[in-house]
Motif scaffolding. Sequence first.
Motif, short mmCIF file in Angstrom:
data_model
loop_
_atom_site.label_atom_id
_atom_site.label_comp_id
_atom_site.label_asym_id
_atom_site.label_seq_id
_atom_site.Cartn_x
_atom_site.Cartn_y
_atom_site.Cartn_z
N HIS A 60 -4.95 -6.23 -2.93
CA HIS A 60 -4.21 -6.04 -4.13
C HIS A 60 -2.99 -7.04 -4.60
O HIS A 60 -2.13 -7.09 -3.71
N SER A 102 -4.88 -4.72 -14.90
CA SER A 102 -4.51 -3.46 -15.34
C SER A 102 -4.82 -2.96 -16.84
O SER A 102 -4.61 -3.59 -17.83
N ARG A 142 -7.85 -1.90 -12.33
CA ARG A 142 -6.89 -0.98 -12.45
C ARG A 142 -7.10 0.06 -13.61
O ARG A 142 -6.70 -0.39 -14.75
N SER A 171 -9.18 1.04 -8.97
CA SER A 171 -8.28 1.86 -8.53
C SER A 171 -7.78 2.79 -9.77
O SER A 171 -7.86 2.35 -10.79
N ASN A 173 -4.89 4.60 -11.66
CA ASN A 173 -3.38 4.80 -11.67
C ASN A 173 -2.99 5.63 -12.52
O ASN A 173 -3.30 5.77 -13.69
N HIS A 224 -4.44 5.90 -6.03
CA HIS A 224 -3.29 5.03 -6.12
C HIS A 224 -2.12 6.12 -6.20
O HIS A 224 -1.98 7.07 -6.78
N ASP A 225 -1.08 5.77 -5.27
CA ASP A 225 0.11 6.60 -5.11
C ASP A 225 0.11 8.13 -4.80
O ASP A 225 0.65 8.83 -5.50
N SER A 243 -7.41 5.27 0.01
CA SER A 243 -6.05 5.68 -0.46
C SER A 243 -5.14 4.38 -0.29
O SER A 243 -4.75 3.97 0.74
N GLU A 244 -4.81 4.29 -1.44
CA GLU A 244 -4.08 3.27 -1.90
C GLU A 244 -2.34 3.55 -1.89
O GLU A 244 -2.30 4.24 -3.02
N PHE A 245 -1.50 2.97 -1.21
CA PHE A 245 -0.21 3.30 -1.33
C PHE A 245 0.32 5.01 -1.46
O PHE A 245 0.94 5.34 -2.38
N ASP A 296 0.62 -6.69 -2.59
CA ASP A 296 0.90 -6.14 -4.06
C ASP A 296 1.73 -7.05 -4.84
O ASP A 296 0.91 -8.00 -5.40
#
Length: 379
Positions: A60, A102, A142, A171, A173, A224-225, A243-245, A296
Amino acid sequence: MDRLLLTNGRVVTPQRVIDAGTVVVEGEKIVDVVEHVYSGDQQTWDVGGRLILPGVINLHDDGYEKAVQPRQGVYLPAALAFHHMEWALAASGITTVYHAVSFDEGLFLRDRTIAQAEEMACNLLTFAQADFAQVHHRILYRCDVRSAGSFDSIVKVINSPQAAAPHYYLSLNDHAPGQGQYAWRQAEPRFWDIKAQTEHIRSTQLKQATTLLKSRPNVIIAGHDSDSAAAVDDLYERGIRVSEFPINREAAQRAKELDLPVIVGSPNIVRGGSHTKNVSALELVADHLADVLVADYAPSTLLHAVLMLVEQHVLKLAEAVNLVTFNAASVVRLEKQTGSIAPGLAADLIVVEARTNPFLSIVQMMLVDGKVYHRQGIA
């Protein structure tokens, strides 16, 4: 076939460190790893006891978007941005990078459009395949789940001949207020209205993600998040397996219970905490609740975070290096191609001078597919 020996180095494999070892490269591949030091000649380079590591894999990286658009409303030529960005990646020891693009209509964050994302993705694919590209460039697609058409646009790009690849990494978002990394932030009333008005779009695009996963086994999608165990469970039921962040310990713990790889940010480690008041990445790594580090917004932090974890006795050297090499490769199914120092794998290698202050350590040599792109101070 060209043959090169990197000798007299501390060779880091996924399992252990060979203190006085040699990596033998022929053409694009590693052909042997031995516990022996050879005399230097034109084909044998003495690295003087420095670390020999697999090239860093960054899953990422926000650098491409920021290089193209350094300020709001300001755009630079994509070729110029790519060229300078690539040298920064090489200096950071990154041999494989997933550029975050994105697909987002800018509902809550910076000015973005899905059309711009398509253009950026296509430009990046063009540069990645050019002869002058130094490292392995891939895309992290994203999907902003509240931007109508985001998922359709991503599918359009990955279905194009230009994007043909063994796998695709996406991902999901959601940067709406009151959740994820924005749970704590006060938001303007209009943002809450946008959130309410886009719930049906979010639901539709999450269903599209599940359908794509069922029909395309070469697609990998990360959540994400995630901000709760329930959020992780919801994504898991939809087929999401990364599982990202995760923003708190609860979400990270649940992801590990489900055997999902957990990705955290290296800037969080080198800064001593999250800039958005989320869980400490150092805490998750120390408690074995994180598997992968990603850069990131700051690629320079990846390798330094690894060495910091070793210097602070959080992890042993091989364990820490795995966070940005073998483990990262495994998430995107590249572990049989790169991410380790082992016979038969790509000769993606870096030589690092580790200094007392881990932030001053430098990459002194880099090979990508056996080709030397950077070398200094190596006899």
